[in-house]
Motif scaffolding. Structure first.
Motif, mmCIF file in Angstrom:
data_model
loop_
_atom_site.group_PDB
_atom_site.id
_atom_site.type_symbol
_atom_site.label_atom_id
_atom_site.label_comp_id
_atom_site.label_asym_id
_atom_site.label_seq_id
_atom_site.Cartn_x
_atom_site.Cartn_y
_atom_site.Cartn_z
ATOM 1 N N LEU A 132 0.825 -1.202 0.000
ATOM 2 C CA LEU A 132 0.000 0.000 0.000
ATOM 3 C C LEU A 132 0.867 1.262 0.000
ATOM 4 C CD1 LEU A 132 -2.762 -1.122 2.527
ATOM 5 C CD2 LEU A 132 -3.116 -0.595 0.103
ATOM 6 N N ALA A 133 1.917 1.242 0.804
ATOM 7 C CA ALA A 133 2.834 2.378 0.832
ATOM 8 C C ALA A 133 3.459 2.595 -0.543
ATOM 9 C CB ALA A 133 3.921 2.142 1.879
ATOM 10 N N GLY A 134 3.817 1.490 -1.200
ATOM 11 C CA GLY A 134 4.410 1.593 -2.527
ATOM 12 C C GLY A 134 3.459 2.183 -3.546
ATOM 13 N N LEU A 135 2.175 1.828 -3.463
ATOM 14 C CA LEU A 135 1.175 2.385 -4.380
ATOM 15 C C LEU A 135 1.011 3.889 -4.182
ATOM 16 C CD1 LEU A 135 -1.838 -0.106 -4.602
ATOM 17 C CD2 LEU A 135 -0.562 0.889 -6.509
ATOM 18 N N ALA A 136 0.909 4.314 -2.928
ATOM 19 C CA ALA A 136 0.765 5.750 -2.654
ATOM 20 C C ALA A 136 1.968 6.516 -3.187
ATOM 21 C CB ALA A 136 0.598 5.978 -1.157
ATOM 22 N N ARG A 137 3.156 5.960 -2.993
ATOM 23 C CA ARG A 137 4.384 6.612 -3.467
ATOM 24 C C ARG A 137 4.449 6.612 -4.996
ATOM 25 N NH1 ARG A 137 7.387 4.011 -0.418
ATOM 26 N NH2 ARG A 137 7.894 2.288 -1.800
ATOM 27 N N GLU A 138 4.101 5.496 -5.607
ATOM 28 C CA GLU A 138 4.113 5.394 -7.068
ATOM 29 C C GLU A 138 3.205 6.437 -7.718
ATOM 30 O OE1 GLU A 138 1.978 2.469 -10.319
ATOM 31 O OE2 GLU A 138 2.739 1.553 -8.484
ATOM 32 N N TRP A 166 -2.313 10.952 -1.519
ATOM 33 C CA TRP A 166 -2.738 10.560 -0.178
ATOM 34 C C TRP A 166 -3.735 9.414 -0.365
ATOM 35 C CZ3 TRP A 166 -1.173 12.681 4.517
ATOM 36 C CH2 TRP A 166 -0.375 13.828 4.427
ATOM 37 N N LEU A 167 -3.518 8.330 0.347
ATOM 38 C CA LEU A 167 -4.322 7.129 0.133
ATOM 39 C C LEU A 167 -4.879 6.605 1.455
ATOM 40 C CD1 LEU A 167 -5.355 4.771 -1.663
ATOM 41 C CD2 LEU A 167 -3.130 3.660 -1.261
ATOM 42 N N ILE A 168 -6.213 6.467 1.495
ATOM 43 C CA ILE A 168 -6.887 5.767 2.596
ATOM 44 C C ILE A 168 -7.556 4.547 1.953
ATOM 45 C CG2 ILE A 168 -8.583 5.891 4.456
ATOM 46 C CD1 ILE A 168 -8.223 8.895 4.528
ATOM 47 N N PRO A 169 -6.926 3.373 2.016
ATOM 48 C CA PRO A 169 -7.429 2.201 1.299
ATOM 49 C C PRO A 169 -8.534 1.471 2.057
ATOM 50 C CG PRO A 169 -5.387 1.644 2.395
ATOM 51 C CD PRO A 169 -5.645 3.108 2.671
ATOM 52 N N GLY A 170 -9.343 2.226 2.788
ATOM 53 C CA GLY A 170 -10.352 1.619 3.650
ATOM 54 C C GLY A 170 -9.723 1.250 4.978
ATOM 55 N N THR A 171 -10.195 0.158 5.571
ATOM 56 C CA THR A 171 -9.582 -0.359 6.790
ATOM 57 C C THR A 171 -9.013 -1.744 6.498
ATOM 58 O OG1 THR A 171 -11.537 -1.503 7.682
ATOM 59 C CG2 THR A 171 -11.327 0.851 8.168
ATOM 60 N N VAL A 172 -8.099 -2.171 7.357
ATOM 61 C CA VAL A 172 -7.472 -3.479 7.220
ATOM 62 C C VAL A 172 -7.579 -4.215 8.547
ATOM 63 C CG1 VAL A 172 -5.865 -2.704 5.441
ATOM 64 C CG2 VAL A 172 -5.192 -2.559 7.856
ATOM 65 N N LEU A 173 -7.405 -5.522 8.499
ATOM 66 C CA LEU A 173 -7.300 -6.305 9.732
ATOM 67 C C LEU A 173 -5.866 -6.214 10.214
ATOM 68 C CD1 LEU A 173 -9.380 -9.602 9.376
ATOM 69 C CD2 LEU A 173 -9.991 -7.462 10.507
ATOM 70 N N GLU A 174 -5.679 -5.570 11.345
ATOM 71 C CA GLU A 174 -4.346 -5.399 11.922
ATOM 72 C C GLU A 174 -4.136 -6.403 13.054
ATOM 73 O OE1 GLU A 174 -1.851 -2.415 14.866
ATOM 74 O OE2 GLU A 174 -3.909 -1.925 14.279
ATOM 75 N N ARG A 175 -3.072 -7.172 12.981
ATOM 76 C CA ARG A 175 -2.689 -8.028 14.102
ATOM 77 C C ARG A 175 -1.630 -7.282 14.901
ATOM 78 N NH1 ARG A 175 -3.707 -13.150 15.251
ATOM 79 N NH2 ARG A 175 -4.313 -13.709 13.116
ATOM 80 N N GLY A 176 -1.995 -6.899 16.128
ATOM 81 C CA GLY A 176 -1.087 -6.144 16.972
ATOM 82 C C GLY A 176 0.033 -6.998 17.530
ATOM 83 N N ALA A 177 0.980 -6.333 18.192
ATOM 84 C CA ALA A 177 2.119 -7.037 18.767
ATOM 85 C C ALA A 177 1.686 -8.038 19.825
ATOM 86 C CB ALA A 177 3.095 -6.018 19.363
ATOM 87 N N ASN A 215 0.843 8.906 2.923
ATOM 88 C CA ASN A 215 1.057 10.173 2.233
ATOM 89 C C ASN A 215 1.718 9.929 0.874
ATOM 90 O OD1 ASN A 215 3.829 9.830 2.642
ATOM 91 N ND2 ASN A 215 3.964 11.350 4.267
ATOM 92 N N PRO A 216 1.900 10.980 0.051
ATOM 93 C CA PRO A 216 2.456 10.778 -1.290
ATOM 94 C C PRO A 216 3.894 10.256 -1.301
ATOM 95 C CG PRO A 216 1.241 12.835 -1.199
ATOM 96 C CD PRO A 216 1.358 12.344 0.205
ATOM 97 N N GLN A 217 4.572 10.302 -0.155
ATOM 98 C CA GLN A 217 5.919 9.740 -0.064
ATOM 99 C C GLN A 217 5.892 8.258 0.327
ATOM 100 O OE1 GLN A 217 5.184 12.928 1.548
ATOM 101 N NE2 GLN A 217 5.704 13.614 -0.527
ATOM 102 N N GLY A 218 4.677 7.712 0.515
ATOM 103 C CA GLY A 218 4.544 6.308 0.880
ATOM 104 C C GLY A 218 4.732 6.042 2.360
ATOM 105 N N GLU A 219 4.604 7.074 3.180
ATOM 106 C CA GLU A 219 4.754 6.907 4.630
ATOM 107 C C GLU A 219 3.392 6.671 5.277
ATOM 108 O OE1 GLU A 219 8.449 10.070 5.192
ATOM 109 O OE2 GLU A 219 6.384 10.802 5.104
ATOM 110 N N LEU A 220 3.344 5.759 6.229
ATOM 111 C CA LEU A 220 2.137 5.552 7.026
ATOM 112 C C LEU A 220 2.058 6.689 8.041
ATOM 113 C CD1 LEU A 220 -0.291 3.751 7.878
ATOM 114 C CD2 LEU A 220 1.278 2.567 9.426
#
Length: 310
Positions: free
Chosen positions: A73-79, A83-94, A106-111
């Motif tokens: 996802l970061a790569g797509l935003a950077r490419e 600014w990209l909000i791809p919906g929500t994802v299932l996050e597995r926490g630590a 953001n456009p630099q591919g940063e979360l």
């Protein structure tokens, strides 16, 4: 200097990552290209879910935010430089817990922001609820808050985001029931009482009820969809927030200016707390034009992610 943002609300059915990436690239070559592109809740984590057990579902889709999906996802935003909000994802926490999490790149591919849904749709949504409100800054443009689906039914969420300085609240939705009819006026009400923009993006038929919409700070619906697969293009004028607060909603209502400095605190037994007039007013984006700032005391913000005005 004007603060306008061109955004695309992509009302679509769930997709594989490959189809999503292809569609996003095509979108950015079309008249619906935008600076901020927003997809529905669990857009990349829903295919086949209706036939899976909870364990199978989590195995298929839950991963850390810095896992392979997050990197892609970061790569797509950077490419694409968006600014990209791809919906929500299932996050597995630590700790192994699974959350329904909105992510922003953001456009630099940063979360730059991640928000775990606080009001999960019980008893049907088994994910662990989050415990923090999240806003993020778009430098030179404005401040944005995040909410997910059922969060819109709890006014405390949007009020808190507005208090933290959000001028636009993005509500990511995957409502497949008739409850979408109630969510439309709820999103209008959240915009009106907080004098902010609200963008609510639902999935499309046949898996969801659609009716995505963009609401301005006085409650007017600027763009809206039916149930079909479609993309809504809208332009946000962030200065409308400050102007509405300065001149009043419809020219006659100033909800954020209700309290005076010499008012005594208002006890709130429901929360075992109170409203303190000294801290009532919302944070103001540093991007807001000086001539649109209120005449009263100005409260500046902490950086995005911290808990509200100083």
């Amino acid at each position: 200097m004007s603060r306008h943002l061109r955004l695309a609300l992509v009302q679509a059915s769930a997709q594989s990552f490959e189809d999503f990436a292809q569609g996003l690239r095509s979108l950015m070559k079309s008249p619906n290209a935008a600076e901020l592109v927003i997809y529905p809740e669990l857009h990349l984590c829903s295919l086949g879910a209706e036939t899976m057990s909870e364990r199978e579902y989590y195995t298929a889709y839950a991963e850390p935010l810095d896992g392979p999906r997050g990197m892609a996802l970061a790569g797509l935003a950077r490419e694409l430089g968006i600014w990209l909000i791809p919906g929500t994802v299932l996050e597995r926490g630590a700790d192994g817990a699974v959350h329904n999490t909105a992510v922003v790149y953001n456009p630099q591919g940063e979360l730059v922001a991640d928000y775990r849904k606080i009001f999960t749709w019980r008893p049907y949504e088994p994910m662990c609820p989050g415990r923090r409100f999240v806003v993020f800054d778009m430098p030179g443009t404005g401040r944005v808050g995040l909410s997910i689906c059922y969060d819109a039914w709890y006014p405390e969420v949007t009020r808190h985001l507005a208090w933290m300085g959000a001028e636009l609240v993005v509500n990511l939705v995957q409502t497949s029931t008739s409850g979408r009819a109630q969510e439309i006026p709820l999103n209008q009400a959240n915009a009106i009482v907080n004098q902010i923009w609200v963008a609510s993006v639902n999935g499309a038929a046949p898996t969801a009820q659609g009716h995505s919409l963009l609401v301005d700070p006085e409650g007017g619906i600027r763009v809206a969809a039916g149930m079909e697969d479609t993309t809504l293009l809208g332009v946000i004028d962030f200065d409308r927030v400050a102007a509405t607060r300065k001149f009043g909603t419809s020219g006659d209502s100033w909800p954020w200016d209700q309290f005076r400095a010499d008012d005594s605190p208002l006890e709130l037994p429901l929360y075992n707390g109170h409203i303190d007039p000294a801290t009532w007013r919302p944070a103001i984006s540093p991007e807001t034009r000086n001539d649109l700032r209120p005449a009263g005391p100005v409260v500046f913000c902490r950086p995005a992610g911290e808990n509200g005005p100083q």
